[in-house]
Design an enzyme around this catalytic site. Structure first.
Site, PDB file in Angstrom:
ATOM      1  N   LYS A 146     -27.581 -13.663 -75.512  1.00  0.00           N
ATOM      2  CA  LYS A 146     -28.430 -14.735 -75.006  1.00  0.00           C
ATOM      3  C   LYS A 146     -28.811 -15.689 -76.140  1.00  0.00           C
ATOM      4  CE  LYS A 146     -30.560 -12.046 -71.308  1.00  0.00           C
ATOM      5  NZ  LYS A 146     -30.052 -12.406 -70.017  1.00  0.00           N
ATOM      6  N   GLU A 230     -38.850 -17.172 -76.046  1.00  0.00           N
ATOM      7  CA  GLU A 230     -38.732 -18.541 -75.549  1.00  0.00           C
ATOM      8  C   GLU A 230     -39.943 -18.933 -74.727  1.00  0.00           C
ATOM      9  OE1 GLU A 230     -34.932 -18.286 -73.530  1.00  0.00           O
ATOM     10  OE2 GLU A 230     -35.880 -17.882 -71.621  1.00  0.00           O
ATOM     11  N   HIS A 265     -37.835  -9.717 -61.888  1.00  0.00           N
ATOM     12  CA  HIS A 265     -36.843 -10.645 -62.438  1.00  0.00           C
ATOM     13  C   HIS A 265     -35.462 -10.402 -61.865  1.00  0.00           C
ATOM     14  CE1 HIS A 265     -39.794 -12.097 -65.196  1.00  0.00           C
ATOM     15  NE2 HIS A 265     -39.948 -10.915 -65.742  1.00  0.00           N
ATOM     16  N   ARG A 323     -18.523 -13.162 -65.034  1.00  0.00           N
ATOM     17  CA  ARG A 323     -17.969 -12.234 -64.045  1.00  0.00           C
ATOM     18  C   ARG A 323     -18.249 -12.800 -62.669  1.00  0.00           C
ATOM     19  NH1 ARG A 323     -23.011 -10.568 -62.229  1.00  0.00           N
ATOM     20  NH2 ARG A 323     -24.541 -10.307 -63.884  1.00  0.00           N
TER      21      ARG A 323
HETATM   22  P1  ADP Z   1     -30.918 -11.384 -66.818  1.00  0.00           P
HETATM   23  O1  ADP Z   1     -29.779 -11.314 -67.776  1.00  0.00           O
HETATM   24  O2  ADP Z   1     -31.722 -10.155 -66.826  1.00  0.00           O
HETATM   25  O3  ADP Z   1     -30.490 -11.870 -65.490  1.00  0.00           O
HETATM   26  P2  ADP Z   1     -32.081 -14.019 -67.298  1.00  0.00           P
HETATM   27  O4  ADP Z   1     -32.196 -14.612 -68.641  1.00  0.00           O
HETATM   28  O5  ADP Z   1     -31.003 -14.545 -66.423  1.00  0.00           O
HETATM   29  O6  ADP Z   1     -31.926 -12.450 -67.465  1.00  0.00           O
HETATM   30  O7  ADP Z   1     -33.458 -14.121 -66.548  1.00  0.00           O
HETATM   31  C1  ADP Z   1     -33.713 -13.456 -65.339  1.00  0.00           C
HETATM   32  C2  ADP Z   1     -34.858 -14.116 -64.575  1.00  0.00           C
HETATM   33  O8  ADP Z   1     -36.046 -14.178 -65.368  1.00  0.00           O
HETATM   34  C3  ADP Z   1     -34.614 -15.551 -64.189  1.00  0.00           C
HETATM   35  O9  ADP Z   1     -33.945 -15.650 -62.962  1.00  0.00           O
HETATM   36  C4  ADP Z   1     -36.022 -16.123 -64.100  1.00  0.00           C
HETATM   37  O10 ADP Z   1     -36.617 -15.770 -62.884  1.00  0.00           O
HETATM   38  C5  ADP Z   1     -36.772 -15.394 -65.175  1.00  0.00           C
HETATM   39  N1  ADP Z   1     -36.814 -16.163 -66.432  1.00  0.00           N
HETATM   40  C6  ADP Z   1     -35.886 -16.170 -67.396  1.00  0.00           C
HETATM   41  N2  ADP Z   1     -36.241 -16.986 -68.409  1.00  0.00           N
HETATM   42  C7  ADP Z   1     -37.436 -17.507 -68.088  1.00  0.00           C
HETATM   43  C8  ADP Z   1     -38.357 -18.425 -68.750  1.00  0.00           C
HETATM   44  N3  ADP Z   1     -38.104 -18.924 -69.940  1.00  0.00           N
HETATM   45  N4  ADP Z   1     -39.491 -18.736 -68.113  1.00  0.00           N
HETATM   46  C9  ADP Z   1     -39.783 -18.215 -66.900  1.00  0.00           C
HETATM   47  N5  ADP Z   1     -38.986 -17.347 -66.260  1.00  0.00           N
HETATM   48  C10 ADP Z   1     -37.814 -16.994 -66.822  1.00  0.00           C
HETATM   49  P1  ADP Z   2     -26.755 -10.716 -60.948  1.00  0.00           P
HETATM   50  O1  ADP Z   2     -27.208 -11.950 -61.660  1.00  0.00           O
HETATM   51  O2  ADP Z   2     -25.389 -10.815 -60.359  1.00  0.00           O
HETATM   52  O3  ADP Z   2     -27.766 -10.165 -60.033  1.00  0.00           O
HETATM   53  P2  ADP Z   2     -27.404  -8.521 -62.731  1.00  0.00           P
HETATM   54  O4  ADP Z   2     -27.520  -8.798 -64.197  1.00  0.00           O
HETATM   55  O5  ADP Z   2     -28.632  -8.280 -61.937  1.00  0.00           O
HETATM   56  O6  ADP Z   2     -26.569  -9.718 -62.129  1.00  0.00           O
HETATM   57  O7  ADP Z   2     -26.422  -7.302 -62.576  1.00  0.00           O
HETATM   58  C1  ADP Z   2     -25.400  -7.348 -61.638  1.00  0.00           C
HETATM   59  C2  ADP Z   2     -25.324  -6.099 -60.847  1.00  0.00           C
HETATM   60  O8  ADP Z   2     -24.576  -5.135 -61.531  1.00  0.00           O
HETATM   61  C3  ADP Z   2     -26.637  -5.447 -60.554  1.00  0.00           C
HETATM   62  O9  ADP Z   2     -27.313  -5.970 -59.477  1.00  0.00           O
HETATM   63  C4  ADP Z   2     -26.184  -4.048 -60.262  1.00  0.00           C
HETATM   64  O10 ADP Z   2     -25.760  -3.921 -58.929  1.00  0.00           O
HETATM   65  C5  ADP Z   2     -25.012  -3.873 -61.157  1.00  0.00           C
HETATM   66  N1  ADP Z   2     -25.367  -3.150 -62.349  1.00  0.00           N
HETATM   67  C6  ADP Z   2     -25.829  -3.661 -63.495  1.00  0.00           C
HETATM   68  N2  ADP Z   2     -26.005  -2.727 -64.414  1.00  0.00           N
HETATM   69  C7  ADP Z   2     -25.667  -1.564 -63.824  1.00  0.00           C
HETATM   70  C8  ADP Z   2     -25.633  -0.203 -64.249  1.00  0.00           C
HETATM   71  N3  ADP Z   2     -25.981   0.153 -65.482  1.00  0.00           N
HETATM   72  N4  ADP Z   2     -25.251   0.717 -63.360  1.00  0.00           N
HETATM   73  C9  ADP Z   2     -24.887   0.372 -62.123  1.00  0.00           C
HETATM   74  N5  ADP Z   2     -24.864  -0.887 -61.667  1.00  0.00           N
HETATM   75  C10 ADP Z   2     -25.258  -1.836 -62.498  1.00  0.00           C
HETATM   76 MG    MG Z   3     -29.538 -13.616 -65.196  1.00  0.00          MG
END
Ligand code: ADP
Ligand code: ADP
Ligand code: MG
Length: 707
Positions: A146, A230, A265, A323
């Protein structure tokens, strides 16, 4: 504007509108090499989803499974199925590559989660001569962090959230960075995903605690605890763009998805198009998403996630998921395309099937789509995951506009080893409003008994006025908590039907098993028919609750006729029958009600008019006394099947209400179990590393503590 072959494509892209397919310079024309066999390195609904498209195009699929998954649908879906044994083996890249080679597979589809965003795995696949169905490993690596990805995006002119993503990880230094960014800040694991390893620090006081907690979760989930800090956007929307690129230099955006309805989240509802988005902002988002993909020489399916600030109208790059995404069916619905098919085409060296212009035309014709993720989890207990056998499963009928992607059938087990998602329900209609209405109706037809699910909660979101109006933000669930978690009274007719159903189900069982013992108190017989009293209590969804017991007396007066009394209210001559699928149909004087009743020991799950109810059979107080059964209010119980990660207290410790007692892990999520009251710890029942069933005592308090 179909051929932008200049090496300066990036600067051109950033200013371009979303209207044309973008091409980047490509070196050599790739050779098309059709795939004939693919190994699916995943499980559950995504493994089935990939298998479906592959089979449709005559590609042989080999599936993998583990011991707990041996009877699961994905494992049974192909004649070629290999057991990897250990539950964690889906993460064993080397072994999976070895299996692929041994089984003569040409390609590997990683699905999502597991190894899908692991650059080492992608690289090893390529080096082993396997076609990795995903982007080049270099693109995964660049976007996998990230922090690094934000540097690349900044260079490519894609706006990023103000923050620190450098290498100095000294807690005090990070705190000083937080100070200069300005509170509130968000701490994120640079290797994070799935909402894990993320904490908000609202004030300097809580910064270090939140940092420690985010780091611990990150270490457990990703084996790495490097953090970035951030600016925390207070009223954000999550808007993401589906992109696709081929090896010929084409790159398109397949529209955007709004995924703002989230808990922990993590997304639970996703839709396309994003409501109330100005057309120029939409075009800008698509353009920036393609710029992001091109900046890392992307190929295949990817999602560029943006955070949109509702207060300022600005948007920022958040991350790129290299992906296919869980919510890809939303895009399939609004484009009418099969994205797994597109992935296979790109992997084979083919060209993208549609241009940007063609995609836009499609999108403008196909209305709105929305996906609801159905999870085994308890919304009333902070969405804590649940697991266990699916005792009963009835789904809406799939049509061309109602789609169900599921990994389970009735009788299957939702395993605590894996993600608790049961299914995805996706609908499409001409307008957003019509799609929402259709989604609600489909959810009302969805019946799942066994683990508790979020279906009732999803229905409430579907009719929540602000959501219906398209006023979304990621804090939606918190903001509308009172409305979304409102409880409704159970009608006496339902209680009456539960009692009638129990009696009917019992007499069916008694006929086949004379030794069967009944669950209610037998209070008399009349004319060969039974008269019984059941004590029912609504299972408090939040695990606390003060539900009062309802006494229901039921008297059979003819084979299908009953007199019932519920807390003094009488229903006379209710004719009822039970069918083979556990549905009870009762004719009350004023109405006919059909209810499905599923019994799991002393728990009852009822489905009536699109709603689920959960009741418990309790013993009357006098019987409890007679049998000497004692309350266990002195113990803190495991709320779900789990592993104990840490015990934060010792025997003899004096603890305060809400003080952390035990940290458990379940389904990859850490939960802190806090003290329900002030007291003294008498006994640590389970220590670090212990595996516990739901309801097992974790610690016991000394006697005479008040709650
Ligand atoms: P992940 O890899 O776990 O999906 P993300 O960076 O995509 O992590 O963030 C997941 C969620 O967290 C976002 O969809 C949003 O709802 C919240 N989020 C992420 N960054 C911020 C931010 N800077 N301020 C507020 N909410 C955030
Ligand atoms: P998205 O933004 O597509 O929701 P996530 O970062 O939430 O992406 O992860 C994608 C999906 O992959 C999750 O919702 C879950 O179903 C699966 N996943 C992620 N990590 C694992 C894990 N360690 N074991 C099993 N399934 C997983
Ligand atoms: Mg995300």
């Amino acid at each position: 504007m179909r051929a932008l072959r200049k090496p300066t494509y990036l600067s051109r892209l950033i200013s371009c509108s979303g209207a044309s397919t973008i091409r980047r310079s490509s070196t050599a024309t790739p050779v098309i090499k059709p795939l004939t066999s693919v190994l699916i390195a995943n499980r559950g609904e995504i493994a089935l989803r990939v298998g479906r498209t592959a089979s449709e195009y005559g590609i042989r699929t080999t599936t993998l499974y583990t011991d707990p998954d041996a009877r699961s649908q994905h494992a049974l879906s192909s004649p070629y199925a290999i057991n990897l044994g250990d539950p964690t083996a889906y993460l064993d890249g080397d072994r999976i590559i070895e299996v692929a080679k041994r089984e003569g597979c040409e390609g590997i589809h990683p699905g999502y989660g597991f190894l899908s965003e692991n650059p080492t795995f992608a690289r090893k696949c390529t080096e082993a001569g396997l076609n990795f169905i995903g982007p080049p490993w270099q693109a995964i690596e660049a976007m996998g962090s990230k922090s690094q990805s934000k540097d690349i995006m900044t260079a490519a002119g894609v706006p990023c959230i103000p923050g620190y993503h450098g290498s100095n990880q000294d807690p005090q230094y990070l705190k000083s960075q937080a100070e200069s960014i300005g509170y509130p800040v968000l701490l994120k694991a640079v290797k994070g995903g799935g909402g894990k390893g993320m904490r908000i620090a609202k004030t300097p006081d809580e910064f270090l605690d939140q940092l420690a907690s985010a780091k611990s979760e990150a270490r457990n989930s990703f084996g790495d605890d490097v953090m970035l800090v951030e600016k925390y956007i207070i009223k954000p929307r999550h808007i993401e763009v589906q992109v696709f690129a081929d090896k010929h230099g084409n790159c398109v955006a397949l529209g955007e998805r709004d995924c703002s309805i989230q808990r922990r989240h993590q997304k639970i509802l996703e839709e396309s198009p994003a409501p109330h988005l100005k057309e120029e902002v939409r075009q800008d988002l698509w353009g920036k998403a393609r710029a992001a993909a091109l900046a890392v020489n992307y190929e295949g399916a990817g999602t560029v996630e943006f955070i949109f600030d509702n207060d300022t109208g600005e948007f920022f790059f958040m991350e790129m998921n290299t992906r296919l995404q869980v919510e890809h069916p939303v895009t399939e619905m609004v484009t009418g395309e099969d994205l797994v098919r597109w992935q296979l085409i790109v992997a084979e060296g083919g060209k993208l099937p549609l241009t940007q212009e063609e995609i836009e035309r499609r999108i403008s014709e196909r209305g709105a789509a929305i996906e609801a993720r159905i999870y085994a989890e308890n919304p009333d207990m902070n969405f804590i995951p649940d697991s266990g056998p699916l005792l009963h499963l009835r789904t809406p009928t799939p049509t061309s506009t109602v789609r169900i992607d599921a990994g389970f059938v009735a009788g299957d087990e939702v395993s605590s080893h894996y993600d608790p998602m049961i299914a995805k329900l996706i609908v499409r209609a001409e307008t957003r409003q019509a799609a929402l209405q259709k989604l609600r109706a489909a959810l009302e037809e969805y019946e799942i008994a066994g683990p508790i699910t979020n279906i009732e909660f999803l229905k409430k979101v579907c009719v929540s006025p602000a959501f219906v109006a398209g006023d979304v933000e990621t804090g939606y669930i918190e903001k509308y908590r009172d409305e979304l978690f409102m409880r409704e009274e159970i009608k006496p007719e339902l209680m009456a039907q539960a009692a009638i159903g129990l009696l009917l189900q019992e007499s069916k069982k008694v006929k086949s098993d004379p030794l069967y013992s009944s669950s209610g108190a037998i209070v008399g017989f009349g004319a060969g028919y039974q008269q019984r009293e059941f004590h029912l209590i609504e299972i408090p969804a939040d695990g606390k609750g003060d539900s009062t017991t309802t006494a229901v007396r039921v008297r059979q007066t003819a084979p299908q006729a009953f007199d019932v009394e519920v807390n003094g209210e009488e229903f006379i001559n209710v004719t009822s029958n039970l069918d083979a699928s556990n549905r009870i149909t009762s004719f009350y004087p004023h109405t006919r009600l059909s209810t499905t009743l599923i019994q799991d020991e002393d728990r009852l799950m009822l489905f009536q008019q699109g709603k689920q109810y959960r009741l418990q059979l309790t013993m009357p107080k006098w019987a409890e006394k007679a049998l000497g059964i004692k309350d266990v209010t002195n113990s803190v119980l495991a709320p779900m099947p789990c592993k104990v990660l840490r015990v934060e207290v010792k025997e003899g410790d004096e603890v305060k209400k809400d003080q952390p007692l035990v940290v458990i892990e379940s389904m990859k999520m850490e939960t802190v179990i806090r003290s329900p009251h002030d007291g003294v710890i008498a006994k640590i029942v389970h220590g670090k590393g212990d595996l516990c069933k739901a309801g097992t005592a974790l610690v016991e308090f000394a006697e005479e503590m008040s709650s």
